[in-house]
Enzyme design. Structure first.
Site, mmCIF file in Angstrom:
data_model
loop_
_atom_site.group_PDB
_atom_site.id
_atom_site.type_symbol
_atom_site.label_atom_id
_atom_site.label_comp_id
_atom_site.label_asym_id
_atom_site.label_seq_id
_atom_site.Cartn_x
_atom_site.Cartn_y
_atom_site.Cartn_z
ATOM 1 N N HIS A 77 -22.509 27.971 -38.892
ATOM 2 C CA HIS A 77 -23.196 27.474 -40.196
ATOM 3 C C HIS A 77 -23.292 28.512 -41.190
ATOM 4 O O HIS A 77 -23.199 28.314 -42.340
ATOM 5 C CB HIS A 77 -24.284 26.459 -39.954
ATOM 6 C CG HIS A 77 -24.323 25.329 -38.930
ATOM 7 N ND1 HIS A 77 -25.401 24.821 -38.361
ATOM 8 C CD2 HIS A 77 -23.102 24.483 -38.694
ATOM 9 C CE1 HIS A 77 -24.758 23.963 -37.447
ATOM 10 N NE2 HIS A 77 -23.481 23.619 -37.669
ATOM 11 N N HIS A 234 -20.524 17.421 -42.753
ATOM 12 C CA HIS A 234 -21.167 18.528 -41.671
ATOM 13 C C HIS A 234 -19.567 18.970 -41.105
ATOM 14 O O HIS A 234 -19.784 20.115 -40.817
ATOM 15 C CB HIS A 234 -22.149 18.050 -40.594
ATOM 16 C CG HIS A 234 -22.696 19.239 -39.876
ATOM 17 N ND1 HIS A 234 -23.560 20.102 -40.408
ATOM 18 C CD2 HIS A 234 -22.139 19.397 -38.853
ATOM 19 C CE1 HIS A 234 -23.637 20.960 -39.237
ATOM 20 N NE2 HIS A 234 -22.838 20.689 -38.364
ATOM 21 N N ASP A 238 -18.410 22.751 -40.427
ATOM 22 C CA ASP A 238 -18.241 23.627 -39.208
ATOM 23 C C ASP A 238 -16.695 24.063 -39.337
ATOM 24 O O ASP A 238 -16.438 25.240 -38.869
ATOM 25 C CB ASP A 238 -18.160 22.696 -38.059
ATOM 26 C CG ASP A 238 -19.470 22.171 -37.751
ATOM 27 O OD1 ASP A 238 -20.505 23.074 -37.848
ATOM 28 O OD2 ASP A 238 -19.842 21.341 -36.861
ATOM 29 N N HIS A 261 -15.110 22.221 -32.652
ATOM 30 C CA HIS A 261 -15.180 23.699 -32.615
ATOM 31 C C HIS A 261 -13.824 24.194 -31.752
ATOM 32 O O HIS A 261 -13.161 25.180 -32.152
ATOM 33 C CB HIS A 261 -16.369 24.248 -31.911
ATOM 34 C CG HIS A 261 -17.404 23.919 -33.058
ATOM 35 N ND1 HIS A 261 -17.623 24.341 -34.252
ATOM 36 C CD2 HIS A 261 -18.777 23.277 -32.464
ATOM 37 C CE1 HIS A 261 -18.586 23.865 -34.760
ATOM 38 N NE2 HIS A 261 -19.501 23.340 -33.604
HETATM 39 ZN ZN LIG Z 1 -22.270 22.360 -36.922
#
Ligand SMILES: [Zn+2]
Length: 308
Positions: A77, A234, A238, A261
Site C-alpha cells: 500500500h 483496492h 495492490d 500478490h
Molecule cells: Zn492490499
C-alpha cells in the site's frame, strides 16, 4: 519530467496486520537516482533493501520482502502510494517487521507525504517501458501488457459474492487521479478466512478498523463502502505497489484479471528475466518527452507466455 522526493522526514506509527504490534515508520528524502530503499532497523542494526521482486518471500496476506534474516511485510500500500504520487527517490525506515496497516488503504501514506510536500529534483525521471505486447496466464488469472506512454491499468475481478460479483475499473495513473480514485480503497477479506488465519496465529492486527470484512451475505463493517467498486479499486492499489518492485516506475497498459500478490510477483519476475525482450529504459527529459532506446511496437498481437 524531473525526479521527485519528499521535502523532509516524516514519521508515523501504527499496528501491523500480521503481528498486531506497534511499528514505527519514517519516510526520508533521498538524493536523485537513489530509487526507493527500505532501511530495516532493529536496535543498532540496519539492513538496506532496494526494490527487487526476488526479495518477495511471502504473498499470503500481503507482500513480504526479506533479506539477511530481516523482513518487512505489507509493503504494497505504501509502494502503491509512491507509484501513484510519482515519487522516485525515498528512504523508508521501518522499526518492526511490517509496515503499519493504517486503515487498510493508502490514504494515510498519501496524507503523510503530501503534508511535508514533494520536491522536484534536477535529474530527469526514468521509467521502464514495455516494448512489446505480452500476456501471462494461469487459469483465470491473466496479465496482459502493452506499450503505452504512461501507466494505464484495466482491472477485472469476479467473486461469487453478492456484494462484489464482477467489477471492472480502468485507471490512468497521475497523482491527482490516484488520490481521488484509488488511495482510499481499503483491503478486504472474508470472515471465514479471517477466522481461519487468526486461529493459525496470523492476521493478529486485522480488524474492522483496517479491512472490509465480508460474511456470506454482505459487509460486516457498519460504516459501509467508500466506493461501490471499492474492491476492484483496492486491487489496482495492490497492483501499483507490486509492480513497483521491478525497481523503477513502469510504463505500459495492463489488462489484469483476477490476479493477486503472488501472480503480480510472478509477472514482475518474468519481465525482469526477459528485460531485453520486453522492456526499455526511458528518460523523460523536458525537451524531448520520450526517448526510448528501443522503439515500442504498439500494434503487434501479444505473445502468450504460458510458464506457470
Ligand atoms: Zn492490499
Amino acid at each position: 519530467m524531473r525526479q521527485k522526493t519528499i521535502k523532509k522526514d516524516i514519521s508515523c506509527s501504527g499496528i501491523g496486520l500480521h503481528e498486531g504490534k506497534k511499528v514505527n515508520l519514517t519516510l526520508k528524502p533521498a538524493p536523485e537516482n537513489t530509487g526507493i530503499v527500505f532501511w530495516l532497523k532493529k536496535g543498532r542494526e540496519r539492513v538496506s533493501l532496494d526494490l527487487n521482486p526476488y526479495y518477495v518471500s511471502d504473498t499470503l496476506l500481503a507482500t513480504t520482502l526479506s533479506k539477511d534474516n530481516k523482513q518487512v511485510a505489507t509493503v504494497e500500500h505504501l509502494l502503491g502510494a509512491i507509484q501513484g504520487l510519482e515519487i522516485d527517490n525515498l528512504y523508508i525506515e521501518v522499526e518492526g517487521e511490517e509496515l503499519p496497516i493504517m486503515d487498510g488503504s493508502a490514504t494515510s501514506f498519501v496524507f503523510l507525504m503530501r503534508s511535508v510536500g514533494l520536491k522536484k529534483q534536477n535529474a530527469p525521471k526514468k521509467v521502464l517501458g514495455i516494448t512489446k505486447p505480452l500476456k501471462i496466464e494461469n487459469g483465470n488469472k491473466k496479465i496482459e501488457a502493452r506499450p503505452y506512454k504512461g501507466l494505464k491499468i484495466h482491472y477485472e475481478i469476479d467473486f461469487s459474492h453478492p456484494l462484489i460479483g464482477r467489477q471492472t475499473y480502468t485507471y490512468i495513473n497521475s497523482p491527482e487521479r490516484f488520490v481521488t480514485e484509488i488511495a482510499k480503497a481499503r483491503t478486504f477479506g472474508f470472515l471465514k478466512d479471517v477466522e481461519m488465519l487468526q486461529q493459525a496465529g496470523k492476521a493478529k492486527g486485522g480488524s474492522l478498523e483496517n479491512a472490509l470484512v465480508l460474511d456470506e451475505y454482505g459487509l460486516i463493517n457498519t460504516d459501509g463502502l467508500r466506493f461501490k467498486d471499492e474492491f476492484v479499486r483496492h486491487k489496482i492499489l495492490d497492483f501499483l505497489g507490486d509492480i513497483l518492485l521491478i525497481g523503477m516506475p513502469l510504463w505500459g497498459e495492463f489488462k489484469v484479471s483476477c490476479s493477486g500478490h503472488a501472480f503480480n510477483n510472478h509477472f514482475v519476475r518474468f519481465l525482469l528475466e526477459n528485460k531485453d525482450h520486453y522492456l526499455t529504459e526511458i528518460t523523460l527529459s523536458e525537451e524531448k518527452h520520450l526517448t526510448p532506446k528501443k522503439k515500442p511496437v504498439f500494434e503487434a498481437e501479444p505473445e502468450v507466455v504460458l510458464n506457470m
